[in-house]
Design a protein around this motif. Sequence first.
Motif, PDB file in Angstrom:
ATOM      1  N   ALA A 268      48.794  41.875  72.574  1.00 13.17           N
ATOM      2  CA  ALA A 268      47.742  42.158  73.551  1.00 13.17           C
ATOM      3  C   ALA A 268      47.480  40.976  74.465  1.00 13.17           C
ATOM      4  O   ALA A 268      46.910  41.133  75.553  1.00 13.17           O
ATOM      5  CB  ALA A 268      46.449  42.562  72.838  1.00 13.17           C
ATOM      6  N   GLY A 269      47.905  39.776  74.049  1.00 13.52           N
ATOM      7  CA  GLY A 269      47.706  38.602  74.885  1.00 13.52           C
ATOM      8  C   GLY A 269      48.436  38.680  76.212  1.00 13.52           C
ATOM      9  O   GLY A 269      48.049  38.042  77.188  1.00 13.52           O
ATOM     10  N   ALA A 270      49.508  39.483  76.268  1.00 14.84           N
ATOM     11  CA  ALA A 270      50.245  39.652  77.516  1.00 14.84           C
ATOM     12  C   ALA A 270      49.478  40.498  78.520  1.00 14.84           C
ATOM     13  O   ALA A 270      49.769  40.458  79.725  1.00 14.84           O
ATOM     14  CB  ALA A 270      51.610  40.295  77.236  1.00 14.84           C
ATOM     15  N   GLU A 271      48.509  41.280  78.021  1.00 10.44           N
ATOM     16  CA  GLU A 271      47.739  42.173  78.894  1.00 10.44           C
ATOM     17  C   GLU A 271      46.276  41.785  79.004  1.00 10.44           C
ATOM     18  O   GLU A 271      45.628  42.096  80.004  1.00 10.44           O
ATOM     19  CB  GLU A 271      47.821  43.603  78.363  1.00 10.44           C
ATOM     20  CG  GLU A 271      49.234  44.144  78.254  1.00 10.44           C
ATOM     21  CD  GLU A 271      49.236  45.482  77.539  1.00 10.44           C
ATOM     22  OE1 GLU A 271      48.449  46.369  77.917  1.00 10.44           O
ATOM     23  OE2 GLU A 271      50.018  45.635  76.589  1.00 10.44           O
ATOM     24  N   VAL A 272      45.761  41.125  77.979  1.00  7.50           N
ATOM     25  CA  VAL A 272      44.350  40.739  77.960  1.00  7.50           C
ATOM     26  C   VAL A 272      44.276  39.228  78.172  1.00  7.50           C
ATOM     27  O   VAL A 272      44.525  38.444  77.252  1.00  7.50           O
ATOM     28  CB  VAL A 272      43.682  41.139  76.627  1.00  7.50           C
ATOM     29  CG1 VAL A 272      42.204  40.761  76.648  1.00  7.50           C
ATOM     30  CG2 VAL A 272      43.857  42.637  76.375  1.00  7.50           C
ATOM     31  N   ALA A 273      43.945  38.838  79.389  1.00  5.82           N
ATOM     32  CA  ALA A 273      43.970  37.420  79.742  1.00  5.82           C
ATOM     33  C   ALA A 273      43.045  36.600  78.851  1.00  5.82           C
ATOM     34  O   ALA A 273      43.368  35.469  78.476  1.00  5.82           O
ATOM     35  CB  ALA A 273      43.582  37.246  81.212  1.00  5.82           C
ATOM     36  N   PRO A 313      42.111  42.466  68.982  1.00  9.17           N
ATOM     37  CA  PRO A 313      41.669  43.230  70.151  1.00  9.17           C
ATOM     38  C   PRO A 313      42.685  44.308  70.496  1.00  9.17           C
ATOM     39  O   PRO A 313      43.728  44.419  69.849  1.00  9.17           O
ATOM     40  CB  PRO A 313      41.626  42.156  71.244  1.00  9.17           C
ATOM     41  CG  PRO A 313      42.737  41.226  70.860  1.00  9.17           C
ATOM     42  CD  PRO A 313      42.740  41.205  69.337  1.00  9.17           C
ATOM     43  N   THR A 314      42.369  45.083  71.501  1.00 13.36           N
ATOM     44  CA  THR A 314      43.273  46.164  71.906  1.00 13.36           C
ATOM     45  C   THR A 314      43.592  46.048  73.394  1.00 13.36           C
ATOM     46  O   THR A 314      42.921  45.340  74.152  1.00 13.36           O
ATOM     47  CB  THR A 314      42.638  47.539  71.647  1.00 13.36           C
ATOM     48  OG1 THR A 314      41.440  47.662  72.435  1.00 13.36           O
ATOM     49  CG2 THR A 314      42.288  47.701  70.184  1.00 13.36           C
ATOM     50  N   SER A 315      44.618  46.764  73.788  1.00 15.08           N
ATOM     51  CA  SER A 315      44.976  46.887  75.202  1.00 15.08           C
ATOM     52  C   SER A 315      45.614  48.250  75.379  1.00 15.08           C
ATOM     53  O   SER A 315      45.831  48.981  74.410  1.00 15.08           O
ATOM     54  CB  SER A 315      45.943  45.774  75.615  1.00 15.08           C
ATOM     55  OG  SER A 315      47.180  45.922  74.935  1.00 15.08           O
ATOM     56  N   ASP A 316      45.938  48.592  76.609  1.00 14.45           N
ATOM     57  CA  ASP A 316      46.529  49.904  76.865  1.00 14.45           C
ATOM     58  C   ASP A 316      47.831  50.098  76.102  1.00 14.45           C
ATOM     59  O   ASP A 316      48.112  51.184  75.576  1.00 14.45           O
ATOM     60  CB  ASP A 316      46.775  50.088  78.365  1.00 14.45           C
ATOM     61  CG  ASP A 316      45.477  50.217  79.147  1.00 14.45           C
ATOM     62  OD1 ASP A 316      44.452  50.539  78.516  1.00 14.45           O
ATOM     63  OD2 ASP A 316      45.491  49.983  80.374  1.00 14.45           O
ATOM     64  N   LYS A 317      48.656  49.060  76.042  1.00 15.32           N
ATOM     65  CA  LYS A 317      49.943  49.162  75.366  1.00 15.32           C
ATOM     66  C   LYS A 317      49.877  48.778  73.894  1.00 15.32           C
ATOM     67  O   LYS A 317      50.846  48.988  73.153  1.00 15.32           O
ATOM     68  CB  LYS A 317      50.974  48.291  76.086  1.00 15.32           C
ATOM     69  CG  LYS A 317      51.301  48.772  77.498  1.00 15.32           C
ATOM     70  CD  LYS A 317      52.381  47.903  78.140  1.00 15.32           C
ATOM     71  CE  LYS A 317      52.714  48.402  79.536  1.00 15.32           C
ATOM     72  NZ  LYS A 317      53.737  47.542  80.191  1.00 15.32           N
ATOM     73  N   SER A 378      32.729  36.272  74.033  1.00 17.01           N
ATOM     74  CA  SER A 378      32.607  35.644  75.329  1.00 17.01           C
ATOM     75  C   SER A 378      33.940  35.562  76.078  1.00 17.01           C
ATOM     76  O   SER A 378      34.025  35.976  77.252  1.00 17.01           O
ATOM     77  CB  SER A 378      32.020  34.228  75.149  1.00 17.01           C
ATOM     78  OG  SER A 378      31.987  33.532  76.380  1.00 17.01           O
ATOM     79  N   MET A 379      34.976  35.067  75.415  1.00 19.23           N
ATOM     80  CA  MET A 379      36.243  34.815  76.094  1.00 19.23           C
ATOM     81  C   MET A 379      37.075  36.071  76.296  1.00 19.23           C
ATOM     82  O   MET A 379      37.787  36.204  77.297  1.00 19.23           O
ATOM     83  CB  MET A 379      37.038  33.754  75.322  1.00 19.23           C
ATOM     84  CG  MET A 379      36.364  32.399  75.291  1.00 19.23           C
ATOM     85  SD  MET A 379      37.302  31.149  74.374  1.00 19.23           S
ATOM     86  CE  MET A 379      38.681  30.878  75.501  1.00 19.23           C
ATOM     87  N   VAL A 380      37.035  36.992  75.346  1.00 22.44           N
ATOM     88  CA  VAL A 380      37.886  38.182  75.418  1.00 22.44           C
ATOM     89  C   VAL A 380      37.155  39.361  76.045  1.00 22.44           C
ATOM     90  O   VAL A 380      37.723  40.098  76.865  1.00 22.44           O
ATOM     91  CB  VAL A 380      38.402  38.564  74.018  1.00 22.44           C
ATOM     92  CG1 VAL A 380      39.271  39.811  74.073  1.00 22.44           C
ATOM     93  CG2 VAL A 380      39.188  37.411  73.403  1.00 22.44           C
ATOM     94  N   LEU A 381      35.893  39.535  75.681  1.00 21.70           N
ATOM     95  CA  LEU A 381      35.147  40.701  76.158  1.00 21.70           C
ATOM     96  C   LEU A 381      34.222  40.383  77.334  1.00 21.70           C
ATOM     97  O   LEU A 381      33.715  41.305  77.974  1.00 21.70           O
ATOM     98  CB  LEU A 381      34.310  41.287  75.011  1.00 21.70           C
ATOM     99  CG  LEU A 381      35.050  41.669  73.738  1.00 21.70           C
ATOM    100  CD1 LEU A 381      34.083  42.259  72.718  1.00 21.70           C
ATOM    101  CD2 LEU A 381      36.201  42.638  74.022  1.00 21.70           C
ATOM    102  N   GLY A 382      33.983  39.103  77.570  1.00 23.15           N
ATOM    103  CA  GLY A 382      33.043  38.740  78.637  1.00 23.15           C
ATOM    104  C   GLY A 382      31.623  39.093  78.299  1.00 23.15           C
ATOM    105  O   GLY A 382      30.795  39.342  79.194  1.00 23.15           O
ATOM    106  N   LYS A 383      31.294  39.093  77.000  1.00 21.57           N
ATOM    107  CA  LYS A 383      29.959  39.471  76.562  1.00 21.57           C
ATOM    108  C   LYS A 383      29.126  38.242  76.179  1.00 21.57           C
ATOM    109  O   LYS A 383      29.642  37.282  75.650  1.00 21.57           O
ATOM    110  CB  LYS A 383      30.035  40.412  75.346  1.00 21.57           C
ATOM    111  CG  LYS A 383      30.872  41.653  75.584  1.00 21.57           C
ATOM    112  CD  LYS A 383      30.253  42.576  76.608  1.00 21.57           C
ATOM    113  CE  LYS A 383      31.075  43.864  76.759  1.00 21.57           C
ATOM    114  NZ  LYS A 383      30.489  44.789  77.770  1.00 21.57           N
TER     115      LYS A 383
END
Length: 383
Positions: A268-273, A313-317, A378-383
Amino acid sequence: MAAQTIATPKLAVRASAAPRRSAGATKKSAAKAPMRNVVVKGGGEYGASGTSFYTTTEKQESYDSLDAVLGAKCKDEEVKTVIREQLDACADITEALRSALVTVEGSANTFGDAQLSVDVIADQIMWDAVKSSAVVAWGASEEEPEVKPCNPNGRFTVCWDPLDGSSIVDNNWAVGTMIGIWSKESGTGADGLIGATGRDQVTALIAIYGPRTTVLVGLDDGVYEFSYGCTPDGCQLPDGTFEPWICSRKQIKINEDSKIFSPANMRAGAEVAGYKKLMDYYMDNKYTLRYSGGLVPDVYQQFTKNMGIFTNPTSDKSPAKLRLAFEASPFGLLVEAAGGKTSDGVTGGSVLDVQINAVDQRTALAIGSKNEVDRFNSMVLGK
């Protein structure tokens, strides 16, 4: 429930190199001897020597029995019963793993995953336990995610992943069993699961089968660990009886900070900055990687090292794979009871507050030391 002093007799442990299960407390005539235990202490704060994270657990002269701890730390008699039954099942799985070869069974579960011989054996042991129970009304296995009736007069709904770690069990790495227990009144339906949340669980158990079998159990005032089979005949009490379980650690706590990370779903790191940025943060700040690819060992270490962060975490792929009822909820209950924190990986809220709307519902997950889960949010979800 406030911590209490257990007034029942302490447990003296006999030493042996070949544990096996003792079926209940039986009279034996063997003499007591102190438990042999190697104590290895870690050095200082985080640094070059600290990356080993050795245990600081001191040997005790005696250990409390399962009955002693349940008597003092679990008020509900039916909860005591279901805990004992599930521990018996974990003991049976331990014995099965010691002799069963890891082979392809020739069948698949409902997700299309090939079943291994040990998966089938462990699952059957769990079904035997709930179907023979007087207190379990419904059961559900991750191998076949359908809630099935057990005892109509029972009170609990038990959900389990019988043997987490199918991709690593052939390596003889540590694997485990995850068990969540709800009241059948918890949900919106008759089975107590659909419509419920992880916070509705009455307790949870996580067993890990490694060089030793240990089980985390949620009790009235926190998380306790029980160790299995310290001698061939069980563990000797002062009155000469033997029991298969001792309480090896009490009221376990997970620190707010951590220097250990376990990063799942790194694709997921390739899609989730934000996830790639988080991985870079761990490496730049010299965190220690402790990741096996098995959820049980990768999260269980938070209770033995008193710190850690597991991220998935998750991503589309790379969609969510963890099952809410069978995996995230049981571990979430115990981690939060020990002072840790969880994130549902989407809103940043606790995974224990996510409603279970399907038996095989999946979820993203971050779980572990509080400040590290906050960093993920904070870093992944921006929460």
